[in-house]
Motif scaffolding. Structure first.
Motif, PDB file in Angstrom:
ATOM      1  N   PRO A  68       0.834  -1.218   0.000  1.00  0.00           N
ATOM      2  CA  PRO A  68       0.000   0.000   0.000  1.00  0.00           C
ATOM      3  C   PRO A  68       0.859   1.255   0.000  1.00  0.00           C
ATOM      4  O   PRO A  68       2.032   1.236   0.384  1.00  0.00           O
ATOM      5  CB  PRO A  68      -0.803  -0.129   1.299  1.00  0.00           C
ATOM      6  N   ASP A  69       0.243   2.366  -0.394  1.00  0.00           N
ATOM      7  CA  ASP A  69       0.907   3.665  -0.382  1.00  0.00           C
ATOM      8  C   ASP A  69       0.702   4.317   0.984  1.00  0.00           C
ATOM      9  O   ASP A  69      -0.399   4.300   1.534  1.00  0.00           O
ATOM     10  CB  ASP A  69       0.332   4.559  -1.486  1.00  0.00           C
ATOM     11  N   LEU A  81      -3.813   2.642   0.152  1.00  0.00           N
ATOM     12  CA  LEU A  81      -4.492   1.793  -0.824  1.00  0.00           C
ATOM     13  C   LEU A  81      -3.499   1.140  -1.774  1.00  0.00           C
ATOM     14  O   LEU A  81      -2.443   1.705  -2.086  1.00  0.00           O
ATOM     15  CB  LEU A  81      -5.499   2.614  -1.638  1.00  0.00           C
ATOM     16  N   LYS A  82      -3.867  -0.036  -2.233  1.00  0.00           N
ATOM     17  CA  LYS A  82      -3.170  -0.666  -3.340  1.00  0.00           C
ATOM     18  C   LYS A  82      -3.856  -0.227  -4.640  1.00  0.00           C
ATOM     19  O   LYS A  82      -5.003   0.236  -4.616  1.00  0.00           O
ATOM     20  CB  LYS A  82      -3.226  -2.187  -3.205  1.00  0.00           C
ATOM     21  N   PRO A  83      -3.190  -0.382  -5.787  1.00  0.00           N
ATOM     22  CA  PRO A  83      -3.790   0.077  -7.043  1.00  0.00           C
ATOM     23  C   PRO A  83      -5.178  -0.486  -7.322  1.00  0.00           C
ATOM     24  O   PRO A  83      -6.055   0.242  -7.799  1.00  0.00           O
ATOM     25  CB  PRO A  83      -2.767  -0.394  -8.094  1.00  0.00           C
ATOM     26  N   VAL A  84      -5.418  -1.756  -7.015  1.00  0.00           N
ATOM     27  CA  VAL A  84      -6.729  -2.336  -7.326  1.00  0.00           C
ATOM     28  C   VAL A  84      -7.820  -1.664  -6.508  1.00  0.00           C
ATOM     29  O   VAL A  84      -8.922  -1.386  -7.014  1.00  0.00           O
ATOM     30  CB  VAL A  84      -6.718  -3.867  -7.100  1.00  0.00           C
ATOM     31  N   HIS A  85      -7.543  -1.362  -5.235  1.00  0.00           N
ATOM     32  CA  HIS A  85      -8.547  -0.696  -4.403  1.00  0.00           C
ATOM     33  C   HIS A  85      -8.782   0.735  -4.869  1.00  0.00           C
ATOM     34  O   HIS A  85      -9.928   1.207  -4.914  1.00  0.00           O
ATOM     35  CB  HIS A  85      -8.089  -0.698  -2.942  1.00  0.00           C
ATOM     36  N   ARG A  86      -7.682   1.408  -5.221  1.00  0.00           N
ATOM     37  CA  ARG A  86      -7.810   2.788  -5.681  1.00  0.00           C
ATOM     38  C   ARG A  86      -8.624   2.856  -6.963  1.00  0.00           C
ATOM     39  O   ARG A  86      -9.474   3.736  -7.139  1.00  0.00           O
ATOM     40  CB  ARG A  86      -6.418   3.376  -5.889  1.00  0.00           C
ATOM     41  N   ARG A  87      -8.392   1.932  -7.869  1.00  0.00           N
ATOM     42  CA  ARG A  87      -9.111   1.931  -9.144  1.00  0.00           C
ATOM     43  C   ARG A  87     -10.576   1.549  -8.959  1.00  0.00           C
ATOM     44  O   ARG A  87     -11.446   2.048  -9.670  1.00  0.00           O
ATOM     45  CB  ARG A  87      -8.410   0.974 -10.113  1.00  0.00           C
ATOM     46  N   LEU A  88     -10.832   0.670  -8.006  1.00  0.00           N
ATOM     47  CA  LEU A  88     -12.223   0.321  -7.706  1.00  0.00           C
ATOM     48  C   LEU A  88     -13.007   1.546  -7.241  1.00  0.00           C
ATOM     49  O   LEU A  88     -14.107   1.834  -7.750  1.00  0.00           O
ATOM     50  CB  LEU A  88     -12.260  -0.765  -6.631  1.00  0.00           C
ATOM     51  N   ASN A 125      -6.183   6.288   6.225  1.00  0.00           N
ATOM     52  CA  ASN A 125      -6.683   4.971   5.830  1.00  0.00           C
ATOM     53  C   ASN A 125      -5.659   3.866   6.025  1.00  0.00           C
ATOM     54  O   ASN A 125      -6.023   2.731   6.323  1.00  0.00           O
ATOM     55  CB  ASN A 125      -7.139   5.021   4.369  1.00  0.00           C
ATOM     56  N   LEU A 126      -4.370   4.153   5.844  1.00  0.00           N
ATOM     57  CA  LEU A 126      -3.352   3.103   5.953  1.00  0.00           C
ATOM     58  C   LEU A 126      -3.410   2.420   7.309  1.00  0.00           C
ATOM     59  O   LEU A 126      -3.473   1.191   7.404  1.00  0.00           O
ATOM     60  CB  LEU A 126      -1.962   3.693   5.720  1.00  0.00           C
ATOM     61  N   LEU A 127      -3.402   3.202   8.376  1.00  0.00           N
ATOM     62  CA  LEU A 127      -3.417   2.632   9.715  1.00  0.00           C
ATOM     63  C   LEU A 127      -4.834   2.343  10.197  1.00  0.00           C
ATOM     64  O   LEU A 127      -5.041   1.440  11.006  1.00  0.00           O
ATOM     65  CB  LEU A 127      -2.720   3.573  10.693  1.00  0.00           C
ATOM     66  N   ALA A 128      -5.819   3.097   9.709  1.00  0.00           N
ATOM     67  CA  ALA A 128      -7.196   2.891  10.176  1.00  0.00           C
ATOM     68  C   ALA A 128      -7.740   1.553   9.696  1.00  0.00           C
ATOM     69  O   ALA A 128      -8.386   0.827  10.458  1.00  0.00           O
ATOM     70  CB  ALA A 128      -8.084   4.028   9.688  1.00  0.00           C
ATOM     71  N   ASN A 129      -7.491   1.214   8.433  1.00  0.00           N
ATOM     72  CA  ASN A 129      -8.009  -0.050   7.887  1.00  0.00           C
ATOM     73  C   ASN A 129      -6.953  -1.130   7.762  1.00  0.00           C
ATOM     74  O   ASN A 129      -7.281  -2.296   7.566  1.00  0.00           O
ATOM     75  CB  ASN A 129      -8.649   0.192   6.524  1.00  0.00           C
TER      76      ASN A 129
END
Length: 741
Positions: free
Chosen positions: A35-36, A41-48, A165-169
């Protein structure tokens, strides 16, 4: 026809393979698995989420088929399999997988039991308010956009929204040569820590632990690590957390009780957990547990029934933690991509610092974009005001000139955009009220621009504004912690597994051919004649014991084996060969079998007259292979292993030559394993038997026959000697078998 080799590149295979694998590895690391740090997010989540935003699947709007979303994602942005994209979408909608779901799903999106989601043609979805918060500012010039894989569309490189989001999820993923595992956290705690970091940029991770007490899993549970261990994990970015289910003891009428599991550890499927516990009951690996019932509805409710009300709840619970997924280790590996898309392990402080720095950049980008738009609008408003001040002349120019635009630019010093806007004005706008509205708008925009310029030029204003925005996000999305933090012991407590066995009396029977069984109750030892054996077999040993006892089987090869009283085959039939339970060679005879306890003392002796004292603890061996107790010389065997009474102070040894020797017990060394020392010396034959005794009591032996007479030699002075002597002939009447019993 020879093939065209003009496009062939001659390169070593190792170099070509290395280069191509490196490209694949970098692609996996940067574009798939990690993740960034900026949006988590990873690219697939960001694109979704981006595709759902373009489909206008806002929280206040209607749901749309998941198939439509997946089709747009794989067709426009993410050229991968539809199953993997839908699985990622399902996870974003599961409240038991994400602490703060980003997709609002309608239909079957799976459950905590482990059931899969329905196919994407059956489910519908839209965005959640948190997802909209995460994407807030995409239209305000906050982040860069890049072309999609086919160059037809654009997609954001990262989401700018003010949500940690990185640490929250959290996140998890396995790349090439590296992996990431980030647990979810409470967003209110993260924002409090971030606010503290804004005011105190030199604060260390241990200072932030006053705000972030640890992970906060969506399924609750209890983290039982110490504050020191949790702090060390967050300081290094690597570690693990001991996560337990939430279990309470509920009392029943009549004095009974049961355990109630109301929260399971994160990532544990409830259905598989119940199967795991049921297997323990079926395989009798946890005999103090009688039953497991799933009474769950919307809330989790797993009932664990003990075997009896006398079972200790702490023992049962600790055993379940040890044997099932009611307790597990959740790894922490804060391996993320930084703002330059470089992978690395960060501490909690580094993660929050990088996220705050990104949010400052987003704020500045938004402000600069807004200033540019205000400047464009002010340019037009200034032109409109000039037109209203010279309205008659402007109308005259428009009516009389062939090129009114050029004339207005020259006469009023207008820009091209201003002149074009004046020419495009509608007649209805040429009123006094419109002029007043333009003046008010210009004043408001000028004031807004002034504030934005101050914000851009002042880091202090930026920090103040960021804290204010963070407070708004906290008020909107903050909630109570679900996972409790309770400091537990650094290491697991040792479990006395014997306490799990229900204590019952048994009678152990060993046959001459090595068949063993345990009859319930204490059968009269005088009734041994009534026992049945296989043809050609007979009784070798019979004694009373308890199911909680450990039995020591002594092999003539010098090895000892431990049998559990509760593990012995039942008394019906002839039992089972003891060699099915232990690795006792078929050509090795059994020297003895008796109940052993750790505190007792034992005297081992070989047929060549050597021996030593050992302890019950030293001879216990829980494995099938047992353990070597006595190192034997060639042609020697382990003759006997006798229990040493507490009052014993001497040892009586008799050889096959019927010579008896009595010496002090203190002359024997105590060893855990070895060949021993010489007990009695022989010219011919070897040791027949030995017996630890109290010298003052003399030596007694059975006379045999039906009368059961016992003879006692009270004065043993004549046979008293030093260890290793030959001794003298046994007293008159000593058994011809040369054995004391």
């Amino acid at each position: 026809m020879e093939p065209d080799s003009s496009s062939t590149i001659d390169t070593p295979f190792e170099a070509a393979l290395s280069e191509r694998y490196l490209v694949y590895a970098l692609s996996t690391i940067t574009a798939r698995s990690l993740p960034d740090v900026r949006d988590g997010l990873k690219p697939v989540h960001r694109r979704l989420l981006w595709a759902m935003r373009l489909l206008r699947l806002d929280p206040a709007g209607a749901y749309k088929k998941s198939a439509r979303v997946v089709g747009d994602v794989i067709g426009k942005y993410h050229p991968h399999g539809d199953a993997s994209v839908y699985d990622a979408m399902v996870r974003l909608a599961q409240s038991f997988a994400l602490r703060y779901p980003l997709v609002d799903g309608q239909g079957n999106f799976g459950n905590i039991d482990g059931d899969n989601a329905a196919a994407y043609r059956y489910t519908e979805a839209k965005l959640t308010p948190i997802a909209m918060q995460l994407m807030a500012g995409l239209d305000e010039g906050t982040v860069e956009f890049r072309p999609t894989y086919n160059g037809e569309e654009e997609e954001p490189e990262v989401f700018p929204g003010l949500f940690p989001n990185l640490l929250a999820n959290g996140a998890s993923g396995i790349a090439v040569g590296m992996a990431t595992s980030i647990p979810p956290h409470n967003v209110a705690e993260l924002i409090d820590a971030a606010t503290h970091l804004i005011d105190n940029p030199h604060a260390e991770t241990r200072d932030l632990m006053d705000f972030v007490s640890g992970p906060d899993f969506p399924t609750g549970g209890v983290v039982v690590d110490s504050r020191q261990a949790i702090t060390h994990a967050y300081e290094t970015g690597r570690g693990s957390f001991r996560l337990r289910a939430t279990v309470t003891q509920e009392k029943e009428k009549g004095g009974g009780w049961h355990l109630l599991v109301s929260e399971v550890p994160y990532g544990v499927q409830k259905g598989k957990l119940i199967e795991q516990i049921a297997d323990l009951i079926a395989n009798k690996k946890l005999p103090i547990l009688a039953d497991v019932r799933d009474e769950s509805a919307e809330d989790i409710r797993i009932v664990l029934e003990p075997r009896s009300r006398t079972v200790e709840p702490e023992l049962l619970l600790e055993s379940l933690y040890r044997l099932t997924d009611l307790e597990l280790r959740f790894p922490l590996n804060l391996n993320v991509l930084d703002a330059n898309r470089t992978p690395g392990v960060m501490s909690l402080k580094q993660c929050l610092t990088a996220w705050l720095a990104f949010q400052i950049d987003v704020m500045l980008n938004r402000s600069r974009t807004r200033v540019a738009k205000i400047d464009d609008r002010l340019e037009l408003l200034d032109g409109f005001l000039i037109a209203f001040l010279n309205l008659d002349r402007v109308i005259e120019i428009i009516r009389t000139e062939d090129e009114p635009k050029a004339v207005m630019i020259a006469e009023f010093s207008l820009t091209d955009r201003q002149a074009e806007a004046i020419l495009n004005m509608r007649l209805r706008s040429l009123r006094k009220l419109e002029e007043m509205e333009i003046s008010r708008e210009r004043t408001a925009l000028a004031k807004e621009r002034e504030e934005l310029v101050k914000l851009i030029e002042s880091p202090a204003r930026q920090r103040t504004r960021l804290k204010k925005d963070l407070s708004t996000v906290r008020d909107k999305f903050g909630d109570d912690r679900r996972t409790r933090i309770e400091e537990g012991p650094a290491t697991r407590a040792e479990i006395d597994w014997s306490r799990m066995i229900e204590k019952e009396p048994i009678t152990v029977i060993l046959s001459q051919r090595g068949w063993i069984r345990a009859m319930k109750g204490h059968v009269g030892l005088d009734d041994a004649e009534t026992l049945k054996f296989r043809e050609g077999d007979g009784l070798a040993r019979i004694f009373h014991a308890q199911t909680t006892d450990k039995l020591l089987l002594v092999g003539e090869n010098g090895r000892v084996y431990t049998l559990g009283g509760d593990k012995l085959p039942g008394g019906r039939g002839f039992g089972e060969p003891v060699r099915l339970s232990i690795d006792l060679p078929a050509d090795v005879e059994i020297a003895d079998l008796f109940v052993v306890r750790p505190a007792m003392k034992l005297l081992a002796a070989s047929t060549d007259g050597r021996g030593f004292v050992t302890s019950g603890e030293a001879v216990l061996a829980e494995t099938r292979k047992g353990k070597q107790l006595m190192n034997l010389r060639a042609d020697a065997k382990l003759a006997t292993l006798r229990i040493v009474p507490e009052e014993a102070d001497a040892v009586a040894v008799v050889g096959e030559n019927r010579k008896l020797l009595v010496f002090n017990l203190a002359e024997l060394p105590e060893m855990g394993r070895g060949a021993g020392v010489q007990l009695q010396r022989y010219r011919q034959g070897g040791l027949a038997d030995l017996k630890p005794i109290r010298f003052a009591d003399g030596l007694s032996w059975s006379m045999g026959g039906e009368t059961g007479r016992v003879r006692t030699e009270a004065d043993l002075t004549a046979w008293k000697g030093i260890r290793g002597a030959s001794g003298r002939m046994a007293p008159l009447g000593f058994p011809r078998s040369n054995r004391f019993s």
